[in-house]
Write a protein that holds these residues in place. Structure first.
Motif, PDB file in Angstrom:
ATOM      1  N   LEU B 218       0.852  -1.190   0.000  1.00 29.39           N
ATOM      2  CA  LEU B 218       0.000   0.000   0.000  1.00 29.39           C
ATOM      3  C   LEU B 218       0.887   1.239   0.000  1.00 29.39           C
ATOM      4  CD1 LEU B 218      -2.558  -1.023   2.798  1.00 29.39           C
ATOM      5  CD2 LEU B 218      -2.913  -1.085   0.317  1.00 29.39           C
ATOM      6  N   PRO B 219       0.533   2.242  -0.823  1.00 29.05           N
ATOM      7  CA  PRO B 219       1.274   3.497  -0.742  1.00 29.05           C
ATOM      8  C   PRO B 219       0.961   4.218   0.569  1.00 29.05           C
ATOM      9  CG  PRO B 219      -0.517   3.667  -2.347  1.00 29.05           C
ATOM     10  CD  PRO B 219      -0.542   2.273  -1.809  1.00 29.05           C
ATOM     11  N   LYS B 220       1.629   5.342   0.809  1.00 30.97           N
ATOM     12  CA  LYS B 220       1.426   6.008   2.102  1.00 30.97           C
ATOM     13  C   LYS B 220      -0.038   6.442   2.253  1.00 30.97           C
ATOM     14  CE  LYS B 220       2.786  10.631   0.663  1.00 30.97           C
ATOM     15  NZ  LYS B 220       3.842  11.614   0.584  1.00 30.97           N
ATOM     16  N   PRO B 221      -0.491   6.572   3.484  1.00 32.77           N
ATOM     17  CA  PRO B 221      -1.910   6.868   3.719  1.00 32.77           C
ATOM     18  C   PRO B 221      -2.333   8.183   3.062  1.00 32.77           C
ATOM     19  CG  PRO B 221      -0.806   6.256   5.768  1.00 32.77           C
ATOM     20  CD  PRO B 221       0.260   6.414   4.738  1.00 32.77           C
ATOM     21  N   ILE B 222      -3.598   8.226   2.643  1.00 30.29           N
ATOM     22  CA  ILE B 222      -4.107   9.431   1.977  1.00 30.29           C
ATOM     23  C   ILE B 222      -5.081  10.205   2.858  1.00 30.29           C
ATOM     24  CG2 ILE B 222      -3.796   8.595  -0.380  1.00 30.29           C
ATOM     25  CD1 ILE B 222      -6.779   7.790  -0.366  1.00 30.29           C
ATOM     26  N   GLY B 223      -5.305   9.747   4.086  1.00 32.94           N
ATOM     27  CA  GLY B 223      -6.205  10.471   4.991  1.00 32.94           C
ATOM     28  C   GLY B 223      -7.645  10.407   4.509  1.00 32.94           C
ATOM     29  N   GLY B 224      -8.440  11.380   4.913  1.00 30.78           N
ATOM     30  CA  GLY B 224      -9.826  11.456   4.471  1.00 30.78           C
ATOM     31  C   GLY B 224     -10.753  10.531   5.259  1.00 30.78           C
ATOM     32  N   THR B 225     -12.000  10.528   4.823  1.00 30.17           N
ATOM     33  CA  THR B 225     -13.033   9.703   5.448  1.00 30.17           C
ATOM     34  C   THR B 225     -13.186   8.419   4.644  1.00 30.17           C
ATOM     35  OG1 THR B 225     -14.200  11.669   6.199  1.00 30.17           O
ATOM     36  CG2 THR B 225     -15.476   9.624   6.116  1.00 30.17           C
ATOM     37  N   HIS B 226     -12.976   7.287   5.317  1.00 30.72           N
ATOM     38  CA  HIS B 226     -12.999   5.988   4.635  1.00 30.72           C
ATOM     39  C   HIS B 226     -14.340   5.293   4.836  1.00 30.72           C
ATOM     40  CE1 HIS B 226      -8.434   5.256   4.121  1.00 30.72           C
ATOM     41  NE2 HIS B 226      -8.647   6.549   4.316  1.00 30.72           N
ATOM     42  N   ILE B 227     -14.940   4.849   3.755  1.00 35.30           N
ATOM     43  CA  ILE B 227     -16.227   4.144   3.849  1.00 35.30           C
ATOM     44  C   ILE B 227     -16.193   2.925   2.932  1.00 35.30           C
ATOM     45  CG2 ILE B 227     -18.711   4.288   3.332  1.00 35.30           C
ATOM     46  CD1 ILE B 227     -18.573   7.260   4.015  1.00 35.30           C
ATOM     47  N   TYR B 228     -16.681   1.785   3.435  1.00 33.51           N
ATOM     48  CA  TYR B 228     -16.953   0.636   2.571  1.00 33.51           C
ATOM     49  C   TYR B 228     -18.401   0.231   2.795  1.00 33.51           C
ATOM     50  CZ  TYR B 228     -16.443  -3.653  -0.085  1.00 33.51           C
ATOM     51  OH  TYR B 228     -16.582  -4.631  -1.044  1.00 33.51           O
ATOM     52  N   ARG B 229     -19.212   0.355   1.770  1.00 33.44           N
ATOM     53  CA  ARG B 229     -20.627   0.034   1.896  1.00 33.44           C
ATOM     54  C   ARG B 229     -20.940  -1.142   0.987  1.00 33.44           C
ATOM     55  NH1 ARG B 229     -25.061   3.164   3.110  1.00 33.44           N
ATOM     56  NH2 ARG B 229     -23.598   4.249   4.457  1.00 33.44           N
ATOM     57  N   LYS B 230     -21.391  -2.227   1.609  1.00 33.98           N
ATOM     58  CA  LYS B 230     -21.696  -3.448   0.861  1.00 33.98           C
ATOM     59  C   LYS B 230     -23.194  -3.702   0.921  1.00 33.98           C
ATOM     60  CE  LYS B 230     -20.361  -8.357   0.688  1.00 33.98           C
ATOM     61  NZ  LYS B 230     -19.474  -9.376   1.247  1.00 33.98           N
ATOM     62  N   VAL B 231     -23.806  -3.852  -0.235  1.00 37.95           N
ATOM     63  CA  VAL B 231     -25.240  -4.128  -0.308  1.00 37.95           C
ATOM     64  C   VAL B 231     -25.405  -5.578  -0.762  1.00 37.95           C
ATOM     65  CG1 VAL B 231     -27.457  -3.428  -1.270  1.00 37.95           C
ATOM     66  CG2 VAL B 231     -25.633  -1.741  -0.976  1.00 37.95           C
ATOM     67  N   ARG B 232     -26.145  -6.336   0.023  1.00 33.45           N
ATOM     68  CA  ARG B 232     -26.262  -7.780  -0.259  1.00 33.45           C
ATOM     69  C   ARG B 232     -27.629  -8.281   0.179  1.00 33.45           C
ATOM     70  NH1 ARG B 232     -21.644  -9.626   4.234  1.00 33.45           N
ATOM     71  NH2 ARG B 232     -21.845  -7.777   5.510  1.00 33.45           N
ATOM     72  N   ASP B 233     -27.900  -9.546  -0.149  1.00 31.81           N
ATOM     73  CA  ASP B 233     -29.239 -10.078   0.106  1.00 31.81           C
ATOM     74  C   ASP B 233     -29.494 -10.401   1.567  1.00 31.81           C
ATOM     75  OD1 ASP B 233     -30.235  -9.865  -2.438  1.00 31.81           O
ATOM     76  OD2 ASP B 233     -29.560 -11.855  -3.073  1.00 31.81           O
ATOM     77  N   ARG B 234     -28.452 -10.590   2.355  1.00 29.18           N
ATOM     78  CA  ARG B 234     -28.644 -10.738   3.799  1.00 29.18           C
ATOM     79  C   ARG B 234     -27.562  -9.915   4.482  1.00 29.18           C
ATOM     80  NH1 ARG B 234     -27.052 -17.011   3.069  1.00 29.18           N
ATOM     81  NH2 ARG B 234     -24.815 -16.716   3.127  1.00 29.18           N
ATOM     82  N   ALA B 235     -27.727  -9.715   5.791  1.00 22.52           N
ATOM     83  CA  ALA B 235     -26.905  -8.714   6.479  1.00 22.52           C
ATOM     84  C   ALA B 235     -25.467  -9.151   6.698  1.00 22.52           C
ATOM     85  CB  ALA B 235     -27.558  -8.374   7.826  1.00 22.52           C
ATOM     86  N   SER B 236     -25.211 -10.448   6.586  1.00 25.09           N
ATOM     87  CA  SER B 236     -23.858 -10.940   6.830  1.00 25.09           C
ATOM     88  C   SER B 236     -23.620 -12.171   5.972  1.00 25.09           C
ATOM     89  CB  SER B 236     -23.709 -11.308   8.318  1.00 25.09           C
ATOM     90  OG  SER B 236     -22.383 -11.710   8.601  1.00 25.09           O
ATOM     91  N   TYR B 237     -22.354 -12.464   5.721  1.00 18.81           N
ATOM     92  CA  TYR B 237     -21.950 -13.707   5.084  1.00 18.81           C
ATOM     93  C   TYR B 237     -22.676 -13.908   3.749  1.00 18.81           C
ATOM     94  CZ  TYR B 237     -20.124 -18.512   5.221  1.00 18.81           C
ATOM     95  OH  TYR B 237     -19.447 -19.663   4.965  1.00 18.81           O
ATOM     96  N   ALA B 238     -22.555 -12.932   2.869  1.00 17.74           N
ATOM     97  CA  ALA B 238     -23.111 -13.031   1.515  1.00 17.74           C
ATOM     98  C   ALA B 238     -22.232 -12.184   0.600  1.00 17.74           C
ATOM     99  CB  ALA B 238     -24.546 -12.540   1.477  1.00 17.74           C
ATOM    100  N   PHE B 239     -22.188 -12.556  -0.655  1.00 18.06           N
ATOM    101  CA  PHE B 239     -21.433 -11.759  -1.616  1.00 18.06           C
ATOM    102  C   PHE B 239     -22.203 -10.487  -1.959  1.00 18.06           C
ATOM    103  CE2 PHE B 239     -19.618 -15.954  -2.044  1.00 18.06           C
ATOM    104  CZ  PHE B 239     -18.265 -15.654  -2.000  1.00 18.06           C
ATOM    105  N   ALA B 240     -21.476  -9.495  -2.447  1.00 13.75           N
ATOM    106  CA  ALA B 240     -22.084  -8.193  -2.722  1.00 13.75           C
ATOM    107  C   ALA B 240     -22.955  -8.247  -3.970  1.00 13.75           C
ATOM    108  CB  ALA B 240     -20.996  -7.145  -2.906  1.00 13.75           C
TER     109      ALA B 240
END
Lengths: 210, 316
Positions: B218-240
């Motif tokens: 990984l290159p040096k950190p870029i700061g900022g606000t980090h978000i990962y939003r995954k939309v899937r058919d169930r709330a856990s343990y499912a592919f996006a």
């Protein structure tokens, strides 16, 4: 090509803090120098399972799950889907819960495995086993050994500060029912005893006073 | 499972040389994807090279201020690493959105990049699949395609790359460091690591025969606000169905990478450039050229709405 004898393994030091479920002690790996050439080449595998050393000669295709069930008659660990989707085969290897159906025994030569039989016995139940009984955390019971092995490791993971998908602040990991639901999502219970499973885990975590 | 022979690798270079010299050889690390596919005889390696005991399991600071993540670092350990949580939170979040606790304890960084698609027709050995059996056709195009790709596809294949981790790695401009069978090392920008299917969907990465991943940097950190939003058919343990990795910077800038949309982690320069104009502009740029089926056309709207949601979160 030879199956070598490797002296240095550093991977398990990475998560040492979470390895509380079973103390690591070295077992000599199988001293295999036999070239694996033919299709029928068997491989020697040494495993320490529930504190006892086992020296086996296995077809390299043998999963850890089949080794436990078919070669060592440790049938507490269950085969559900055999594809890592249901969690019935969950065991604790070197302190970490894994799906024993999706790993080969030979990949774990020299390692320490804890199964449901190693957590407790009918005479002396592990606190998590006792809590599952008290809270009726099962119906048919088929998924239960995997649920219990997973639950024991989940509490260790929370204790070690490992975050989850539902952890609001990645640097502040604490027990909650929401955390348990997320972390136990790899263990399916088709009887849907989930609410009682969560109650059992909450009890062992010491969070049942509210 | 078909029979295979087994060896434990002694060094990365030896492993790469062995992989080239042994017909039908494959590396195995976590094995959570490969063994699944071997049980179904979708993968039938004649020889397995176990790389688990190579010392490629460390996360180290680089001279450039970034992090070098060993190929064998387990998903759990990478997500929990204090530096990753602090400086690359989008990567922690992406990892934790994937699979189950048991699988993350086993799955490795390099294996995650190389995992195969979960297209149902790739898994169904009774159906044609150009990726599984080149030249047989694609059953997905006129089949159940709800979860398949809308970007970067070809007439031969509409499979998605299933990884969450790789989407964050793409967002962070990681590089994939490798060793070839002749000992030569190289670094591949992650943008060039995964291939689009074209007319060769069975070729999924830029790796040459025998080439072994050593680390991901990984290159040096870029700061900022980090978000990962995954939309899937169930709330856990499912592919996006759709996932979005994003970093928002205080100057109204941002960068975006998408999972569930394409055969590789999807990132478009024009979408990053549109950050200041808002979610709608980013979605339009990111989805330019989309090819949808009746089943998966909803992914365009879902992507736009997911972007709207994370813009609202980031700029609240």
């Amino acid at each position: 090509m030879t199956v070598g004898n490797f002296g240095v393994v550093t991977r398990r030091t990475v998560l040492g803090a979470s390895a509380a479920a079973c103390a690591t002690s070295a077992i000599p790996r199988a001293q295999a120098a036999t070239p694996a050439k033919g299709d029928d080449a068997m491989v020697p595998v040494a495993l320490r399972i529930n504190g006892k050393d086992h020296h086996l000669t296995l077809d390299p295709r043998t999963t850890l799950l089949d080794t436990l069930r078919e070669h060592l008659r440790l049938t507490g660990t269950k085969k559900g889907c055999d594809h890592g989707q249901c969690g019935a085969c969950t065991v604790i290897v070197e302190g970490r819960r894994i799906n024993s159906c999706l790993t080969l025994a030979v990949m774990h030569d020299g390692e320490e495995v804890t199964t449901i039989e190693g957590l407790g016995s009918p005479e002396k139940l592990h606190p998590m086993q006792k809590a599952f009984v008290v809270h009726d955390g099962y119906q048919c019971g088929y998924c239960t050994p995997g649920q219990i092995c997973s639950a024991v490791a989940v509490l260790d993971e929370i204790e070690a500060g490992i975050p989850s998908h539902v952890t609001h602040d990645l640097n502040n990991v604490a027990f909650s029912d929401e955390e348990v639901r997320e972390r136990m999502s790899g263990n399916i219970c088709r009887c849907a005893a989930y609410s009682n499973i969560i109650a059992a885990i909450r009890d062992v975590a010491g969070e049942d006073k509210a | 499972m078909k029979t295979f022979t087994y060896e434990r690798a002694e060094s990365p270079a030896q492993a790469a040389a062995a992989a080239l010299s042994r017909p039908g050889a494959r590396f195995i690390a976590g094995g959570t994807n490969l063994l699944d596919l071997m049980k179904l005889q979708i993968e039938t390696p004649a020889h397995l090279i176990d790389v688990n005991r190579l010392e490629l399991d460390k996360i180290e600071a680089t001279n450039e201020g970034g992090l070098r993540i060993g190929a064998l670092v387990r998903n759990t350990d990478l997500a929990a690493d204090k530096r990753v949580r602090r400086d690359y939170a989008v990567l922690s979040r992406a990892l934790l959105a994937g699979a189950s606790g048991q699988l993350r304890n086993k799955a490795t960084t390099a294996g995650n990049l190389l995992q195969r698609t979960r297209c149902p027709y790739f898994y169904d050995t009774t159906k044609p699949c150009n990726k599984r059996k080149p030249g047989t056709g694609c059953a997905a195009m006129k089949g159940i395609s709800r979860n398949l790709a809308i970007m970067g596809t070809s007439d031969a294949c509409i499979a998605t790359h299933p990884s969450d981790m790789a989407v964050a790695m793409r967002l962070l401009d990681a590089t994939v460091d490798t060793v070839a069978p002749n000992g030569t090392k190289r670094s591949i920008p992650i943008a060039d690591f995964h291939r689009l299917p074209g007319d060769r969907p069975e070729v999924e990465s830029a790796l040459a025969p025998g080439e072994l991943i050593l680390s991901v940097t990984l290159p040096k950190p870029i700061g900022g606000t980090h978000i990962y939003r995954k939309v899937r058919d169930r709330a856990s343990y499912a592919f996006a169905l759709v996932s979005v990795a994003a970093v928002f910077t205080p100057d109204k800038g941002g960068r975006f990478a998408f999972g569930g949309l394409a055969p590789k982690p999807w990132r478009v320069d024009a979408a990053d450039a549109a950050a200041a104009q808002g979610a709608k502009a980013v979605a339009e740029a990111a989805l330019s050229g989309a090819r949808t089926t009746r089943d998966n056309a909803f992914k365009k709207d879902l992507t736009a709405r997911t972007l709207a949601s994370i813009f609202a979160e980031a700029r609240a």
